[in-house]
Design a protein around this motif. Structure first.
Motif, PDB file in Angstrom:
ATOM      1  N   LEU A  31      26.975  -2.493 -26.179  1.00  0.00           N
ATOM      2  CA  LEU A  31      28.056  -1.535 -26.295  1.00  0.00           C
ATOM      3  C   LEU A  31      28.640  -1.111 -24.945  1.00  0.00           C
ATOM      4  CD1 LEU A  31      26.308   0.663 -28.924  1.00  0.00           C
ATOM      5  CD2 LEU A  31      28.326  -0.713 -29.299  1.00  0.00           C
ATOM      6  N   SER A  32      27.886  -1.329 -23.886  1.00  0.00           N
ATOM      7  CA  SER A  32      28.400  -0.851 -22.609  1.00  0.00           C
ATOM      8  C   SER A  32      29.400  -1.850 -22.059  1.00  0.00           C
ATOM      9  CB  SER A  32      27.274  -0.605 -21.615  1.00  0.00           C
ATOM     10  OG  SER A  32      26.097  -1.157 -22.059  1.00  0.00           O
ATOM     11  N   SER A  33      30.604  -1.386 -21.868  1.00  0.00           N
ATOM     12  CA  SER A  33      31.661  -2.337 -21.604  1.00  0.00           C
ATOM     13  C   SER A  33      32.085  -2.383 -20.150  1.00  0.00           C
ATOM     14  CB  SER A  33      32.858  -2.010 -22.473  1.00  0.00           C
ATOM     15  OG  SER A  33      33.354  -0.747 -22.091  1.00  0.00           O
ATOM     16  N   CYS A  34      32.028  -1.253 -19.452  1.00  0.00           N
ATOM     17  CA  CYS A  34      32.685  -1.220 -18.174  1.00  0.00           C
ATOM     18  C   CYS A  34      31.818  -0.509 -17.155  1.00  0.00           C
ATOM     19  CB  CYS A  34      34.014  -0.498 -18.354  1.00  0.00           C
ATOM     20  SG  CYS A  34      34.814  -0.095 -16.816  1.00  0.00           S
TER      21      CYS A  34
END
Lengths: 290, 779
Positions: A31-34
């Motif tokens: 879920l961690s995108s950036c």
């Protein structure tokens, strides 16, 4: 009788739990995108003295280690494991002040107990003055007495994962005092072609406090996986410790490392103006051979 | 027998109060025109006597008045007010229907609208479901809990999360009840969406303080959600297609005007869409779904039954094949609730509701690995199950008293952890199950909304709560009081006091709403949580502008709040518990105290072309644990000095609605590593100290939670186009989440950079600007 048992009771279960942790962690990472460097004002931090010293009336030499901390967000300038050699280290107590001298062989600041004795129940203060003038101090009180080990039982247990010794140390807790205990052990062995007996730390690190069990006949137990078959004997120690000694070692046991699912564990320190631990203890020994 | 006794005693009581005064009762149900949906919270006002009441959660009202010819006005936000004239010379049963207001007709007179300044209850916010549907939402998924987060006094945990922190309380301290059934984990997708499907909801009420005695069991808030009953006149439906999910709601009569149903379902489909494009041997995905269903039956004027249920599930799954090896893994969690309710009217002044309640929350993790004939499988389950009953009574002897009393009882069954490992190597087989814990929770309460004088009104209540767990019994009295004093026509000062007890704890150390947060009961070792809260406030209605303004200050003490010990977590791989036989959750937690205080302002407009609110919170939240932070109190992670939310909805005309929200919040308080230093544990052997033990070095974190993350702010906008088609109304919505693409921090971590020879603080952000579209059809 109050009891304290070895910390490996659930080792197997916990090993399995690790797997769960990774499944969970992988799901979150998805879920961690950036990511980028945080644009926030970081707290100003500088290097501080780190002091370690554990004093005991039975020691022949009093030793203090001095190192330095490294601020994480500053460019690295210090090796945190390198001893500081040019500090001014002094000890003060009932007998007045004493200067400790750096010994490059042991990498400790030292003074012989014949020159400066450590007495039961006395309070001592260590002061470290760094070459840049920075000062760190710490204080500790030596416990009032040593607590003898009444007896020890050793039971060899074989299970799927190997053989270990279940070691139980029995003692009478001192009545009317808050006592903090640590169990430690040293193994002795000889090697072929070496005349001397060598000693190794068995890394037994069980802690126990009598806060709710004052004056009881107590036991501390541990599971010990002997590292060699050629052990001559084992020396089991019961340390009656100062609260600073106990709290520091307790906080290291709680150390959670990089576990993203755990509360960050704060490491105890009683050093003002720096980090580390200045503690005192008395000891009693019980030697056993298998 | 019980019924008879109750009936006789209440009749005597009510008879005594009306004896010789020639008083009569007007009572009945208030429903919506066209659907016969019960309307709760409708204001019933008698201008001549300057008195009134309001309908209860089931739309029932009752008011006892002196013999006279009187006008009674029924009004409800968003509905046309209705006036009836009665010649009161006997008890009258009068069912009322209210019709929705057209936009052009939005004229609500001062007498008609519900006034905040008149209510005894403070710290309470009603959120119209229609308004929730007009507020722009993340990926177009309308979310009740995220709208609640926009209210003053309520904070979210982190980016995108539905976790709710009310007045310094943790996310476990909210009593979230859906048709009377508590929902233990209100999150989908790690908290990015809540489990509540807005299409199935009728009303939402948030209570932050001054809790009425009928509520108990949690410290910080009550979020009371009511599902729609289902249209009793015609079949209706609503369907929606969004970027991540689709939903469908159907409702209608089974027997016209007597019996109806509602079924509402929602499922995400991103997994189904990408599935065909994934490599054949590596398939994985995520979905959630939920299903709401309700059935209700009007047996007679005196008896009604409602059966409602919710079932939802989240599932992550992954399957990979590589030659002879195959791995499957999954993580799933979900709630199931069921409520059977029976409304019975003993008398026109005595309304009762009996509820039988079931709720269950379960988390499962599984993994299977196969290699030729070898296999390894792991299954982990955590489970909580409740069976409960509540019997509540509303007794309305006179316009000056509205008495509620009742009894509640719940059996909780916990299985905090169960782990089963099976393998082709029997040596690896493993089974562990934390001992199931059965506990019992009960409560009796009584409260009276008492109009002492025209200016002074108070709600005095008392609840006695009880809990029994493994032979440990707790009984706690919970006094409650709210007082309102009118300073002017539409201006009042209010104050409240409430004691709350919570017998369940949520073990959570991630702060990001993972489904792995574990519910456990209070025990003799881990005592129930308790709070006391006082609040003082002012409420003003600006009737000409349809504005309400409230200003409240609060002070809340909490004790026996839980936290993990430093270094502990539920998946405690570094378990160092050294006390025999006690390596369970009770040894991983510590209890301490909490303190929260602050002030909140809410300026709200519920009626008109332009609606919305501005909320501001100034607050402090402190925690103190003897064994954390060396006993020194520290700011809670969600301690938020400033929190601002601005919500605006503007109806340009019947076809276009535009809306926008802006939020700002002080950054979370976190603990940051500042420097690192070598460790020397004491060794009985010289030279075995520095750097030879684990850990060889540690970090200094400064004081706990002394670092602030960057402030959070974000703006969302949305525009809705409504079109009346032949048989339905179509709404097309375009919305943009995070319009100016603010990179809000989700979490920080440190990373060593070898070029700079220093660590850098890295920030992970989740959602940049995200546009979304959705269509919905209402027929």
């Amino acid at each position: 009788m109050s009891r304290s048992d070895g910390g490996l009771e659930r080792k197997k279960e916990l090993e399995k739990m690790k797997k769960i942790k990774y499944i969970l962690f992988a799901s979150v990472i998805l879920l961690s995108s950036c990511k980028r460097e945080a644009n926030v004002k970081l707290p100003a931090t500088k290097s501080h003295p780190v002091i370690y010293g554990y004093i005991c009336p039975d020691d022949t030499v009093i030793r203090i280690k001095v190192t330095q901390s490294q601020p994480l967000f500053e460019t690295s300038t210090t090796d945190i494991y390198a001893p500081v050699m040019d500090a001014n280290v002094s000890l003060s107590g009932q007998q007045g002040n004493a200067q400790l001298v750096y010994n490059p062989l042991t990498e400790y600041y030292e003074i012989k107990a014949t020159s400066y004795s450590i007495n039961l129940g006395a309070t001592y203060k260590v002061m470290v003055i760094m070459s840049n003038g920075e000062i760190a101090t710490a204080e500790t009180q030596v416990p009032l007495s040593a607590v003898p080990i009444s007896t020890i039982t050793v039971e060899t247990i074989t299970e799927k994962y190997g053989t270990y010794d279940l070691l139980k140390v029995y003692f009478n807790d001192v009545v009317g005092q808050n006592n903090y205990y640590r169990m430690a052990m040293v193994y002795a062995q000889t090697f072929p072609f070496q005349p001397d007996t060598t000693y190794g730390d068995a890394n037994v690190n069980e802690l126990y406090s009598d806060v709710t069990h004052d004056g009881e006949y107590s036991l501390i137990s541990t599971r010990y996986y002997p590292p060699f078959d050629t052990i001559l004997f084992n020396d089991v120690y019961l340390f009656n410790c100062s609260p600073s000694y106990f709290n520091y070692h307790k906080s290291l046991l709680n150390y959670s490392g990089d576990n993203p699912f755990a509360e960050p564990s704060l490491t105890y320190t009683n050093v003002k103006g720096g980090f580390g631990c200045f503690g005192a203890y008395t000891r009693s020994r019980f030697r056993y051979k298998k | 027998m019980f019924k008879k006794l109750l009936y006789i005693s209440l009749c005597v009581l009510s008879f005594a109060s009306v004896l010789g005064q020639s008083k009569f009762t007007v009572s009945g149900y208030i429903t919506e025109t066209g659907s016969k949906e019960n309307l709760p919270g409708v204001t019933v006002y008698i201008p001549k006597l300057k008195t009134g009441t309001s309908s209860n959660n089931y739309g029932f009202y009752s008011i006892t008045l002196p013999k006279d010819s009187l006008d009674i006005i029924f009004s409800y936000v968003g509905f046309k007010a209705k006036k009836i004239s009665v010649n009161l010379d006997k008890d009258i049963s009068f069912n009322i229907e209210l019709g929705a207001q057209e936009l052009a007709e939005v004229v609500v007179t001062a007498e008609q609208s519900k006034k905040v300044s008149q209510e005894t209850q403070m710290s309470t916010i009603d959120i119209p479901i229609e308004q929730i549907k007009q507020i722009p939402a993340f990926l177009g998924e309308k979310d009740v809990l995220k709208v609640i987060q926009l209210m003053p006094g309520v904070q979210k945990g982190s980016e995108g999360s539905t976790g709710i922190y009310v007045r310094g309380g943790g996310p476990d301290q909210n009593l979230i009840i859906l048709d009377e059934a508590p929902v233990y984990n209100a999150n989908h997708l790690f908290g990015f969406f809540s489990v509540f499907n807005g299409d199935a909801l009728k009303s939402v009420e948030l209570i932050k303080g001054g809790f009425p005695a009928r509520y108990g069991g949690r410290l910080s808030s009550v979020i009371d959600l009511q599902m729609k009953d289902g249209n009793k006149e015609k079949i209706h439906g609503e369907a929606g297609i969004g970027i991540i999910s689709s939903r469908l709601t159907l409702e209608g009569p089974i027997i016209k005007n007597k019996c109806s149903f509602l079924v509402s379902a929602r499922r995400t489909y991103i997994d189904a869409l990408i599935y065909p494009f994934l490599p054949k041997d590596n398939k994985g995905g995520y979905y959630f779904y939920d299903l709401n269903a309700k059935f209700n039956y009007v047996i007679s004027d005196k008896d009604r039954v409602y059966l409602s249920g919710y079932f939802g599930r989240d599932k992550f799954y992954f399957r990979s094949k590589y030659y002879d090896s195959e791995t499957k893994a999954g993580l799933d969690w979900g709630n199931a609730t069921g409520t059977l309710r029976w409304n019975h009217l003993f008398h026109s002044r005595l309304f009762s509701n009996l509820s039988l309640i079931f709720t269950n929350y379960q988390l499962g993790i599984n993994e299977t690995e196969k290699y030729k004939t070898d296999y390894f499988s792991l299954k982990y389950i955590s489970d909580i199950r409740d069976l409960g009953a509540k019997y509540n009574f509303d007794f309305m002897p006179s316009p000056n008293h509205y008495i509620k009393f009742g009894i509640a009882s719940t059996w909780h069954h916990f299985v905090p952890q169960a782990l089963v490992v099976k393998s082709s190597n029997p040596n690896d087989d493993f089974k562990s199950k934390s001992r199931p814990i059965d506990t019992y929770e009960g409560g009796i309460y009584v409260e009276d909304d008492w109009r002492v004088t025209e200016k002074l009104k108070m709600n005095i209540g008392f609840r006695l709560s009880a809990f029994s767990s493994r032979g440990d019994n707790f009984f706690n009295p919970e006094p409650r009081a709210s007082v309102r004093y009118l300073l002017g026509n539409n201006f009042s000062i209010k104050s409240s006091y409430a004691v709350m007890n919570q017998y369940l704890h949520l073990l959570s150390n991630t702060g990001i709403g993972l489904p792995t947060d574990l519910w456990v009961p209070a025990t003799n070792k881990v005592k129930p949580q308790q709070s006391q809260q006082i609040a003082l406030g002012l409420a003003k209605d600006l009737t000409d502008q349809n504005l309400t303004i409230t200003l409240e200050g609060y002070y809340k003490w909490m004790k026996n709040v839980l936290n993990y010990k430093e270094g502990s977590s539920f998946l405690d791989v570094n378990d160092n518990s050294n006390v025999e036989g006690q390596s369970d959750w009770q040894d991983k937690v510590v209890s301490g105290t909490g303190l929260s205080y602050g002030a909140e302002v809410l300026i709200q407009r519920k009626v008109g072309r332009f609606t919305g609110w501005i909320g501001y919170t100034l607050s402090w939240t402190w925690l103190q644990f003897d064994s954390l932070n060396f006993g020194v109190r520290y700011p809670a992670r969600y301690d938020r000095r400033h929190d601002i939310s601005v919500v605006g909805i503007y109806k340009l005309n019947d076809h276009i609605t535009i809306s926008s929200t802006w939020v700002y919040g002080t950054g979370n308080a976190i603990t940051l590593p500042l420097s690192s230093y070598a460790v020397e544990q004491h060794s009985p052997v010289l030279g075995s100290g520095l750097g030879y033990t684990y850990p060889s070095s540690v970090n200094d974190y400064g004081k706990k939670n002394s670092f602030r993350m960057a402030p959070y702010h974000r703006m969302d906008i949305g525009i809705q186009f409504h079109k009346k088609l032949k048989r339905c109304i179509r709404t097309f919505e375009f919305s943009v989440y995070n319009v100016y693409s603010r990179q809000n921090p989700f979490f920080y971590y440190t990373e060593y950079n070898y070029n700079f020879r220093r660590s850098r603080l890295m920030q992970v952000s989740l959602f940049p600007i995200i546009p979304s579209v959705s269509w919905s059809y209402k027929f």
